[in-house]
Scaffold this active site. Structure first.
Site, short mmCIF file in Angstrom:
data_model
loop_
_atom_site.label_atom_id
_atom_site.label_comp_id
_atom_site.label_asym_id
_atom_site.label_seq_id
_atom_site.Cartn_x
_atom_site.Cartn_y
_atom_site.Cartn_z
N ARG A 1 56.84 26.32 29.24
CA ARG A 1 56.03 25.84 30.36
C ARG A 1 56.22 24.34 30.59
NH1 ARG A 1 50.14 28.26 31.00
NH2 ARG A 1 51.39 30.05 31.56
N LYS A 8 31.87 34.65 21.93
CA LYS A 8 33.08 35.23 21.35
C LYS A 8 32.71 35.92 20.04
CE LYS A 8 37.92 33.96 20.78
NZ LYS A 8 38.94 32.97 21.12
N GLU A 33 50.36 22.45 27.84
CA GLU A 33 51.65 22.10 27.22
C GLU A 33 52.35 20.99 28.00
OE1 GLU A 33 50.57 25.21 27.70
OE2 GLU A 33 50.41 25.96 25.64
#
Ligand SMILES: Cc1ncc(C[n+]2csc(CCOP(=O)(O)OP(=O)(O)O)c2C)c(N)n1
Length: 646
Positions: free
Chosen positions: A405, A288, A377
């Protein structure tokens, strides 16, 4: 300032142009694309590290696959800047994430190359599988479907639900696992450790090399390379199975791990994979922030750093001459630690947002009492419910839009059992530049209809502290506390804790004629509106209702018997929200004064700064003042007519 593309990039307005380049030129193109992203994001802002990490992958994918006929689905979509730049949006890139400008995420209405709209994570495999099955059904055997998903996004249940389904479908699905060991913060959990094991395992690397040596020769074997591939695969299966590869167990063909920054190797691999039917997964190892040293070093900071000097790496910060109010998220983080020091039952839970929610403050101070559970979640809520059954008081911090969600878990696992879980919903209301996928528009409405749930919103930092304090007291039951992205209003915010009686509002000012009822931080805009109106001779009252449920009924009876009209203000959807709660109360008790509700209308509101969006939707200070003026005018006329009739 205009960002100039490099020589090769300047000639690419679509993937067709890209395909005109020789394979040798792809390294240079990748460098130019990376530089264009660095130059642009440093000036215009946006997500950074993730797009740098997939530059080579992006180039290789568009070089090999026939997009947009072949469907390329990016997970989350924060890494898709290179994809946007190569698919005809280079010139529009300066408008990225700006009001009326290009979206920071793939969006179907923006480009035919954006196969699926995203912003929330872990949807790519399911969506690409749906597309693949549809192609199969329509007889489009040649069509390819590719999901690019990060190791962070792979931690979600949704990703696994889709893998589980895809393994038994025969359709053309290629999942590319972009493994950089990072979510926004370092990735967590057993899956991460498993992926690291595969990447470092010598056996796997050996098997991989053998596979690619053979596949590399495939093209020379004439018309039926799949036949050869199957033979090779069968021969290797035994070895792979011995390693009990997770993806193989789910009936995917697993390839990799490969270096995701070697663009020429990627091109070779993708070309080979294109001719292998069925579900397959390519494990790419990437870094990244690749190519920008500081971003490689501090990957969390450079996930979305804001504007910066690309030469020195200095991130531009505003300088103030007096103390500024803190961000709400930091008030949450520090207050949670203060409360947890006093109450040993308090625990902290975040699904992959330690920095974004400031839960990292507790994770540092009390590592054994705070958990990053990954991008999960649903699990975060049920896990919190489990903690609560044992008498603990979890503070489960989830962005308002991501909480969508976990709705069933909020209802089924927490509310029906009346468990004392404290939901702190960050980024409630307009999220700003991230746009509609991230706006926390619906939580007032979706929380308000659930039995046992207390729905609260602080107007300032002190109120947030007091609501958090109140929520952890015994037997409060489930509580939802919402607050927005960004700063509050109190530079001196460490006020002593005070218990708030659940279901009580605050008088900001008494007035006459029109009463403004606000919910949460947006009440500060109502204060500004009131100040404008006072200068004009109007005298609105203003009440910070603090709870959308239970409502302060005593206060409402009082207001509705004294004021002639009501303006409600909320940074949330009008349908079913706080204003609706007031209307329901009025209907139930026979009040019929005029009401003007201000909030988020029933349409998709795009991205922009929060203030631009408040203005667009008519609930910035000017909008609130205008609503009061309009009602004041109507009430005056109405009184006149009544007088005449009488
Ligand atoms: C459902 C959901 N939860 C949380 C987020 C916030 N979020 C955005 S990017 C990200 C990390 C994604 O990590 P990964 O998939 O590994 O991609 P990378 O950034 O490493 O390329 C998170 C947690 C989200 N977008 N959607």
């Amino acid at each position: 300032m205009i960002v100039e593309p490099g020589e090769l990039l300047a000639a690419i307005d679509s993937p067709d142009d890209l395909k005109k380049l020789s394979e040798d030129q792809l390294v240079q193109l990748s460098q130019e694309l990376r530089q264009f992203i660095i130059d642009s994001v440093s000036i215009y802002g946006g997500h950074f590290g993730a797009s740098l990490g997939v530059v080579e992958l992006t180039v290789a994918l568009h070089y090999i696959f026939n997009t947009p006929y072949d469907q390329l689905v990016w997970d989350v979509g924060h890494q898709a800047y290179g994809h946007k730049i190569l698919t005809g949006r280079r010139d529009r890139f300066p408008s990225n994430r700006r009001y009326n400008g290009m979206s920071g995420f793939p969006k179907r209405s923006e480009s035919e190359y954006d196969a699926f709209g995203v912003g929330h994570s872990s949807t790519s495999i399911g969506a690409a599988l749906g597309m693949a099955v549809a192609s199969e059904y329509k007889g489009e055997k040649d069509r390819q479907h590719i999901a690019v998903i990060g190791d962070g996004a792979m931690t979600a249940g949704m990703a696994f639900e889709a893998l589980n389904h895809a393994g038994v479908e025969k359709s053309n699905l290629l999942v590319i696992l972009n493994d950089n060991c990072m979510s926004i913060d370092p990735n967590v959990g057993a899956l991460k450790e498993y992926l690291t094991d595969i990447t470092t395992s010598r056996t796997y690397n050996k098997v991989r090399d053998e596979l690619w040596n053979v596949l590399g020769k495939l093209s020379k074997f004439g018309p039926n390379p799949q036949h050869i591939a199957r033979k090779v695969e069968t021969a290797m299966k035994a070895t792979l199975m011995k390693q009990s590869n997770l993806f193989e167990a789910l009936k995917f063909r697993y390839f990799g791990p490969v270096d995701g920054h070697d663009v020429n190797h990627l091109v070779t691999i993708l070309r080979d994979l294109r001719s292998i039917p069925g579900p397959k997964l390519l494990h790419c190892v990437t870094v990244k922030g690749k190519g920008y040293a500081l971003a490689e070093k501090d990957q969390t900071l450079w996930h979305a750093p804001g504007l910066f000097d690309k030469i020195t790496g200095e991130i531009h910060q505003k300088v103030y001459d007096k103390p500024q109010p803190p961000k709400y998220q930091d008030v949450f983080g520090h207050t949670l630690v203060e409360l947890a020091e006093q109450n040993p039952k308090i625990m902290g839970v975040t699904p992959a947002m330690p920095s974004g929610s400031s839960m990292n403050i507790m994770m540092k101070a009390m590592p054994n009492r705070s958990f990053d559970v990954g991008i999960a979640e649903q699990h975060a809520v049920t896990f919190s419910a489990g903690l609560a059954t044992q008498g603990l008081v979890p503070f489960c911090n989830i962005y308002s839009s991501f909480m969508q969600r976990a709705y069933d878990q909020v209802v089924h696992d927490v509310a029906l059992q009346n468990l004392n879980v404290v939901f702190c919903l960050d980024r409630a209301g307009f999220a700003g530049a991230d746009g509609p996928t991230h706006h926390g528009a619906y939580d007032i409405a979706y929380m308000r209809c659930i039995p046992n749930m207390v729905v609260a919103a602080p107007m300032n930092e002190s109120e947030l502290r007091n609501l958090m304090y109140t929520a952890q007291l015994p037997d409060v039951g489930p509580v939802s506390i919402r607050y927005p992205r960004g700063e509050g209003v109190m530079p001196e915010w460490r006020t002593p804790f005070k218990k708030i009686t659940v279901g009580t509002g605050r008088v900001i000012r008494e007035g006459e004629g029109i009463a403004i009822l606000s919910f949460g931080h947006i009440g500060n805009y109502a204060v500004r509106a009131t100040n404008q109106l006072l200068a004009e001779g109007l005298e609105p009252g203003h009440f910070d209702m603090r709870f959308a449920k239970p409502l302060d009924e005593e206060m409402l009876h009082d207001i509705l018997s004294r004021y002639k009209a009501i303006v409600t203000v909320e940074d949330g959807c009008l349908q079913g929200g706080f204003g609706s709660a007031i209307l329901e109360f009025m209907a139930d008790h026979g009040y019929s004064v005029p009401v003007k509700r201000l909030g988020i209308p029933d349409r998709v509101v795009e991205h922009g700064t929060q203030d631009e969006l408040y203005k667009e939707c008519g609930f910035d200070a000017a909008g609130i003042a205008a609503a009061v003026r309009e009602l004041a005018g109507k009430v005056a006329t109405h009184v006149g007519i009544e007088t005449v009739i009488l």
